[in-house]
Design a protein around this motif. Structure first.
Motif, PDB file in Angstrom:
ATOM      1  N   LEU A 116       2.922  24.748  26.741  1.00 38.70           N
ATOM      2  CA  LEU A 116       2.521  25.360  25.687  1.00 38.70           C
ATOM      3  C   LEU A 116       3.098  25.632  24.618  1.00 38.70           C
ATOM      4  N   ILE A 117       3.005  25.541  23.413  1.00 39.93           N
ATOM      5  CA  ILE A 117       3.894  26.469  22.248  1.00 39.93           C
ATOM      6  C   ILE A 117       3.448  27.408  22.312  1.00 39.93           C
ATOM      7  N   VAL A 118       4.147  28.676  22.373  1.00 44.07           N
ATOM      8  CA  VAL A 118       3.385  29.881  21.587  1.00 44.07           C
ATOM      9  C   VAL A 118       4.795  30.308  20.717  1.00 44.07           C
ATOM     10  N   PRO A 119       3.961  31.237  20.202  1.00 42.07           N
ATOM     11  CA  PRO A 119       4.212  31.942  18.189  1.00 42.07           C
ATOM     12  C   PRO A 119       4.564  33.046  18.521  1.00 42.07           C
ATOM     13  N   GLY A 120       5.165  33.615  17.445  1.00 42.17           N
ATOM     14  CA  GLY A 120       5.155  35.361  17.932  1.00 42.17           C
ATOM     15  C   GLY A 120       6.376  35.598  16.355  1.00 42.17           C
ATOM     16  N   VAL A 121       6.389  36.955  16.614  1.00 44.21           N
ATOM     17  CA  VAL A 121       7.001  37.505  15.752  1.00 44.21           C
ATOM     18  C   VAL A 121       8.145  37.243  15.657  1.00 44.21           C
ATOM     19  N   GLY A 122       8.313  37.835  17.458  1.00 42.72           N
ATOM     20  CA  GLY A 122       9.759  38.781  17.144  1.00 42.72           C
ATOM     21  C   GLY A 122      10.223  38.293  18.394  1.00 42.72           C
ATOM     22  N   PHE A 123      11.001  38.110  19.242  1.00 45.73           N
ATOM     23  CA  PHE A 123      11.864  38.052  20.518  1.00 45.73           C
ATOM     24  C   PHE A 123      12.576  38.331  20.548  1.00 45.73           C
ATOM     25  N   ASP A 124      13.331  38.654  22.099  1.00 43.39           N
ATOM     26  CA  ASP A 124      14.426  39.189  22.648  1.00 43.39           C
ATOM     27  C   ASP A 124      14.507  37.710  23.652  1.00 43.39           C
ATOM     28  N   LYS A 125      16.046  38.296  23.910  1.00 45.79           N
ATOM     29  CA  LYS A 125      16.827  37.318  24.643  1.00 45.79           C
ATOM     30  C   LYS A 125      15.889  37.418  26.155  1.00 45.79           C
ATOM     31  N   ASP A 126      15.721  38.399  26.859  1.00 47.20           N
ATOM     32  CA  ASP A 126      14.870  37.867  28.049  1.00 47.20           C
ATOM     33  C   ASP A 126      13.343  37.417  27.462  1.00 47.20           C
ATOM     34  N   ARG A 127      13.109  36.912  25.995  1.00 47.70           N
ATOM     35  CA  ARG A 127      12.357  36.297  25.614  1.00 47.70           C
ATOM     36  C   ARG A 127      11.059  37.597  25.861  1.00 47.70           C
ATOM     37  N   HIS A 128      10.795  38.784  25.816  1.00 47.78           N
ATOM     38  CA  HIS A 128       9.916  39.746  25.283  1.00 47.78           C
ATOM     39  C   HIS A 128       9.368  39.743  24.117  1.00 47.78           C
ATOM     40  N   ARG A 129       8.438  39.985  24.087  1.00 45.99           N
ATOM     41  CA  ARG A 129       7.507  39.252  23.037  1.00 45.99           C
ATOM     42  C   ARG A 129       7.292  40.473  22.087  1.00 45.99           C
ATOM     43  N   CYS A 130       7.149  39.773  20.358  1.00 47.37           N
ATOM     44  CA  CYS A 130       6.097  40.874  19.820  1.00 47.37           C
ATOM     45  C   CYS A 130       5.289  40.056  18.757  1.00 47.37           C
ATOM     46  N   GLY A 131       4.460  40.158  19.609  1.00 48.86           N
ATOM     47  CA  GLY A 131       3.192  39.204  18.538  1.00 48.86           C
ATOM     48  C   GLY A 131       2.318  39.786  17.038  1.00 48.86           C
ATOM     49  N   TYR A 132       1.376  39.635  16.494  1.00 49.23           N
ATOM     50  CA  TYR A 132       1.120  40.352  15.617  1.00 49.23           C
ATOM     51  C   TYR A 132      -0.415  40.673  15.814  1.00 49.23           C
ATOM     52  N   GLY A 133       0.117  41.673  17.005  1.00 46.14           N
ATOM     53  CA  GLY A 133      -0.658  42.500  17.464  1.00 46.14           C
ATOM     54  C   GLY A 133      -2.287  42.440  18.170  1.00 46.14           C
ATOM     55  N   GLN A 134      -2.761  41.119  17.895  1.00 44.07           N
ATOM     56  CA  GLN A 134      -4.194  41.376  18.427  1.00 44.07           C
ATOM     57  C   GLN A 134      -4.049  41.180  20.046  1.00 44.07           C
ATOM     58  N   GLY A 135      -2.971  40.313  20.896  1.00 47.74           N
ATOM     59  CA  GLY A 135      -3.452  39.844  22.070  1.00 47.74           C
ATOM     60  C   GLY A 135      -3.616  38.694  22.280  1.00 47.74           C
ATOM     61  N   PHE A 136      -4.036  37.336  21.218  1.00 46.13           N
ATOM     62  CA  PHE A 136      -4.067  36.723  21.870  1.00 46.13           C
ATOM     63  C   PHE A 136      -3.613  35.774  23.256  1.00 46.13           C
ATOM     64  N   TYR A 137      -2.518  35.317  22.632  1.00 43.58           N
ATOM     65  CA  TYR A 137      -1.323  34.847  23.815  1.00 43.58           C
ATOM     66  C   TYR A 137      -1.131  35.818  24.963  1.00 43.58           C
ATOM     67  N   ASP A 138      -1.057  36.922  24.618  1.00 45.57           N
ATOM     68  CA  ASP A 138      -0.983  37.791  26.276  1.00 45.57           C
ATOM     69  C   ASP A 138      -2.453  37.455  26.943  1.00 45.57           C
ATOM     70  N   ARG A 139      -3.048  37.980  26.674  1.00 42.15           N
ATOM     71  CA  ARG A 139      -4.089  37.225  27.510  1.00 42.15           C
ATOM     72  C   ARG A 139      -4.922  35.913  28.029  1.00 42.15           C
TER      73      ARG A 139
END
Length: 650
Positions: A116-139
């Motif tokens: 699975l390829i995961v998009p995102g707005v931003g990441f840190d080096k521990d791969r914590h993710r900032c998405g677009y705010g809808q929660g699609f990929y986290d869910r």
């Protein structure tokens, strides 16, 4: 920086970036993804469809098509919800949510092991993710933990820290044009466990350097030969990750592989565990693990959590193969790790094993039990029957023989029902015939056999075999047909005696041993005399005699008419006396004969003697040197000492 600010900053950079430059960086990122072994080995690739300013996925999508892989893209199905649908070309896409291309196909992709390829707005080096705010990929990631998840982003999307909470799911790997953060943990077994063995090896080596000495480990086995074989697997993993194996509780890592067939077994574990707790207070680096049948009982685990907080690791019978992974969780988290499964259909092959004896070995042919005898806890703690594939069994035995093994013990809770759940069913007798063909293997043993499944085919194979030992352990449990029915044994006294007659007719010199329970709920004197009658008629070479032990969760535990302890003890003593007298007489029947003996060890009490085992499982002590260990030699049986022979090599 808050996620809102991260989004604002990234969107500004995207708008001001040169599209051609972003496309060039996308190509670099895509090439890195395509070269990953996890991408190469995946059957299905789940991609997102990029919008303006995101890393393009088209190169990897086209590569997947060229490699003949299945591909799928997401379609929004509701607030914060999406599903993946198969696509085979760009023609399968049309503008959808926010004009982002979505599949127009209707066949949902449901693979739980896709890449699975995961998009995102931003990441840190521990791969914590900032998405677009809808929660699609986290869910989606939370609902599909088996997916191999890889995030892609440009360098300008990587931050020192991104706030996260318990609902945020981090991908395993983040790939940018200049760096890769994290790593992909193998999903398949046993590759996954070998990955964790390497990780554990680093941790063990680090602690060993701190202490200035090698670390030691001691797997301690309670219970049956199935447990003993499991302990050899635990020992193999411990050696692989850098522990030196020792005996006893004076070790840096003590593992109790527990039994729960009788209540006394549980009490023994609690008692020894209390002593270990005191030792650990003086040695904080010490690790304590408990596994095996006892851990499958909920009340046991709850008691350990409440009263034995110093225990580091608790797991059951179904996931012993995960030992390295669980150790790594404990070493990295510093917290008690509990991983007990109710059941499993999984059998993991090719993990390390450290055998107790170089010349003989147990070999699991199946796991679990379907019989549900009313007194027995085993089906509840070992699960339903699962047979190993015959090719895997044969391959394991061939490797063992190449490593010096001359005798194998085929193990299962009920070997006679082997093969019933295989795609291509094979009987236990047929498996024995295949094992017999292995060159270099001298002896074959097996246990345990359930009388209800003992076939004429098996008796015939044993009678004509040159390698199967002349011994069968055939549990009786009771000689009373009335009690056998209540026990749910599916045979009666007469049927059992008929089996014995068939065995003795086909294999006159066979040695028969058994298990007998005294004091089963409702047992009368008449029932007990029926048991004594069978003992006298069969004349067992030996018998394991047990006082009935009530096991919570079994039907018998709820039965009325529990037999008074004084009566049970009297009956037990009478049975034991009868069994021992018969055993002494039967054991002596080979006196004066010369028989092949597998030499197992130097005698414990006299170093001038060695100890070996006859085909019928009786021990023989005779003069010999340690170089005989592991060899089969002819020994004259000069004198029977009751339950063993004294002899001389011929």
């Amino acid at each position: 920086m808050e996620k809102k600010e991260i989004r604002k900053q990234v969107f500004q950079i995207r708008r001001s970036s040169d599209p051609a430059e972003l496309e060039k960086k996308s190509q670099i990122i895509n090439q890195k993804i395509i070269e990953l072994p996890a991408f190469q080995n995946a059957d299905t690739i789940f991609v997102y469809m990029d919008c303006k300013g995101e890393v393009s996925v088209r190169p990897m999508l086209e590569a997947a098509w060229a490699m003949g892989k299945k591909t799928a893209a997401p379609r929004v199905t509701g607030p914060g919800a999406m599903k993946y649908y198969y696509i085979t070309s760009y023609d399968d896409l049309a503008p959808g949510y926010y004009d982002i291309p979505e599949p127009t196909t209707e066949i949902e992709a449901t693979e739980e092991d896709a890449f699975l390829i995961v998009p995102g707005v931003g990441f840190d080096k521990d791969r914590h993710r900032c998405g677009y705010g809808q929660g699609f990929y986290d869910r989606y990631l939370a609902a599909h933990p088996g997916l191999t998840s890889v995030a892609i982003a440009f360098d300008f999307q990587v931050y020192d820290h991104i706030p996260s909470n318990e609902f945020d799911i981090s991908p395993e790997l983040l790939v940018t044009e200049s760096a890769m953060y994290g790593e992909i943990i193998p999903r398949t077994e046993p590759e996954r466990q070998y990955y964790f063995m390497e990780k554990c090896k680093e941790k063990v080596a680090e602690l060993s350097r701190e202490l200035g000495r090698p670390l030691t480990a001691s797997p301690i086995t309670f219970g049956c030969q199935m447990n003993a074989r499991d302990s050899e697997k635990l020992a193999g993993i411990l050696e692989t990750i850098g522990y030196q194996l020792v005996e006893g509780e004076d070790a840096d890592f003590v593992i109790y592989n527990t039994c729960t067939v009788r209540e006394n077994a549980n009490l023994r574990v609690y008692g020894r565990l209390g002593v270990l707790g005191g030792i650990k207070k003086k040695h904080p680096h010490m690790l304590i693990a408990l596994c095996g049948c006892m851990m499958q009982e909920n009340e046991v685990v709850e008691k350990l959590k409440k009263s034995y907080r110093f225990v580091d690791l608790i797991f059951g019978t179904h996931n012993i193969y995960k030992f390295a992974e669980l150790i790594y969780q404990r070493l990295t988290s510093g917290k008690m790790v509990i991983d007990v499964w109710k059941d499993t259909s999984k059998i993991v092959e090719d993990l390390p094993v450290e055998r107790k004896y170089p010349f003989k070995s147990g070999v699991n042919i199946m796991f679990g039990c379907n019989n549900f005898c009313s007194y027995c806890i085993v089906p509840y703690v070992r699960g339903r029957e699962r047979s190993r594939e015959p090719k895997d069994i044969i391959r394991e035995i061939e490797k063992l023989v190449a490593d010096g093994v001359v005798e194998v013990m085929l193990l299962g809770q009920n070997v006679n029902s082997y093969g019933k759940n295989l795609e291509q069913p094979l009987t236990f007798a047929q498996l024995l015939q295949e094992v017999e063909k292995i060159e270099g293997l001298e002896r074959i043993r097996f246990m345990t056999s359930h009388p209800k499944d003992l076939s004429d085919e098996l008796i015939d194979v044993m009678a004509h075999s040159k390698k199967i030992c002349k011994h069968m352990h055939l549990p009786l449990q009771s000689g009373s047909s009335r009690l056998l029915k209540i026990m749910n044994r599916h045979y009666n006294k007469e049927q059992y005696l008929t089996l014995v007659e068939k065995l003795r007719a086909a294999i006159p010199d066979i040695s028969l041993t058994t298990d007998i329970i005294v004091g089963f709920p409702g047992e009368t004197e008449e029932d007990f005399e029926e048991t004594m009658d069978v003992v006298r008629k069969v004349r067992y070479d030996s018998a394991f005699t047990f006082i009935y032990s009530k096991r919570t969760g079994t039907p018998a535990a709820k039965m009325d008419n529990q037999v008074p302890e004084t009566i049970v003890k009297q009956r037990f003593d009478r049975l034991l006396k009868e069994v021992q007298e018969i055993s002494r007489e039967e054991s002596a029947r080979l006196t004066g004969q010369t028989q092949p003996v597998l030499v197992e060890e130097v005698n414990d009490h006299d170093a001038s003697l060695v100890t070996g085992r006859l085909s019928n499982n009786l021990l023989v002590h005779f003069p010999g040197s340690p170089d005989l260990i592991g060899k089969i030699v002819n020994v004259y049986l000069a004198e029977c000492k009751g339950f063993y022979y004294m002899g001389d090599m011929r």
